[in-house]
Scaffold this active site. Structure first.
Site, PDB file in Angstrom:
ATOM      1  N   GLU A 276      20.994  53.441  -1.103  1.00  0.00           N
ATOM      2  CA  GLU A 276      22.221  54.215  -1.316  1.00  0.00           C
ATOM      3  C   GLU A 276      21.914  55.700  -1.459  1.00  0.00           C
ATOM      4  OE1 GLU A 276      23.858  52.077  -4.647  1.00  0.00           O
ATOM      5  OE2 GLU A 276      24.217  50.324  -3.383  1.00  0.00           O
TER       6      GLU A 276
ATOM      7  N   HIS B 146      29.076  50.332  -1.078  1.00  0.00           N
ATOM      8  CA  HIS B 146      28.818  51.054  -2.324  1.00  0.00           C
ATOM      9  C   HIS B 146      28.946  52.558  -2.127  1.00  0.00           C
ATOM     10  CE1 HIS B 146      26.410  47.643  -4.488  1.00  0.00           C
ATOM     11  NE2 HIS B 146      27.674  47.347  -4.310  1.00  0.00           N
TER      12      HIS B 146
ATOM     13  N   TYR C 165      24.450  50.628 -12.219  1.00  0.00           N
ATOM     14  CA  TYR C 165      23.710  49.367 -12.190  1.00  0.00           C
ATOM     15  C   TYR C 165      23.414  48.765 -13.566  1.00  0.00           C
ATOM     16  CZ  TYR C 165      23.429  49.379  -7.177  1.00  0.00           C
ATOM     17  OH  TYR C 165      23.761  49.315  -5.842  1.00  0.00           O
TER      18      TYR C 165
END
Length: 149
Positions: A139, A86, A96
């Site tokens: 992330e 990602h 998302y």
């Protein structure tokens, strides 16, 4: 981080057989819905989409998640690979909701409303956001570490 309720986790686990049987159809349908947005489609390796590799990988990941939703530590290496991919492709927190808005209807599209009831989709919504929060946090840290390097 959001945590799915025990009821939601039980429902998600109970859907494992349907995911095992129809997972690739669900993820293929999800990508069809998701790629209506060209900016999101650009984040993905289209060759992996066309070959069916990406829908198969995601279906396997979703099935593993459903089976291990109460033992996320088992998924640590898979989550780490997902986070790395990602970050490599530029996935951000704002992506998302688009995935949720594609995945949940895809489950109903493939399984039908008699199996993918409102209760089942609500449980999957809870489960999705529990995992999404985990990924988003990891992330964010990976982006921060990359910028500091």
């Amino acid at each position: 981080m959001r945590v799915a309720s025990q009821q939601a986790m039980d429902i998600v686990k109970s859907t494992s057989p349907a995911l095992e049987k129809h997972g690739v159809a669900i993820t293929t349908r999800m990508y069809e819905r998701l790629f209506r947005d060209p900016a999101i489609a650009a984040l993905f390796d289209q060759a992996a989409q066309e070959s069916g590799e990406q829908p198969r990988r995601l279906a396997a990941a979703i099935l593993a998640y459903a089976k291990n939703i109460e033992r996320l530590d088992v998924l640590g290496p898979a989550v780490a690979r997902m986070v790395a991919r990602h970050v490599e492709t530029g996935v951000r927190a704002e992506h998302y909701p688009h995935v949720a808005n594609a995945l949940l209807p895809a489950i109903r599209d493939v399984l039908g409303a008699d199996v993918a009831t409102d209760e089942v989709l609500a449980a999957w919504g809870e489960a999705y956001w529990m995992l999404a929060d985990l990924l988003i946090a990891a992330e964010a840290q990976a982006y921060e570490d990359r910028e500091a390097a």
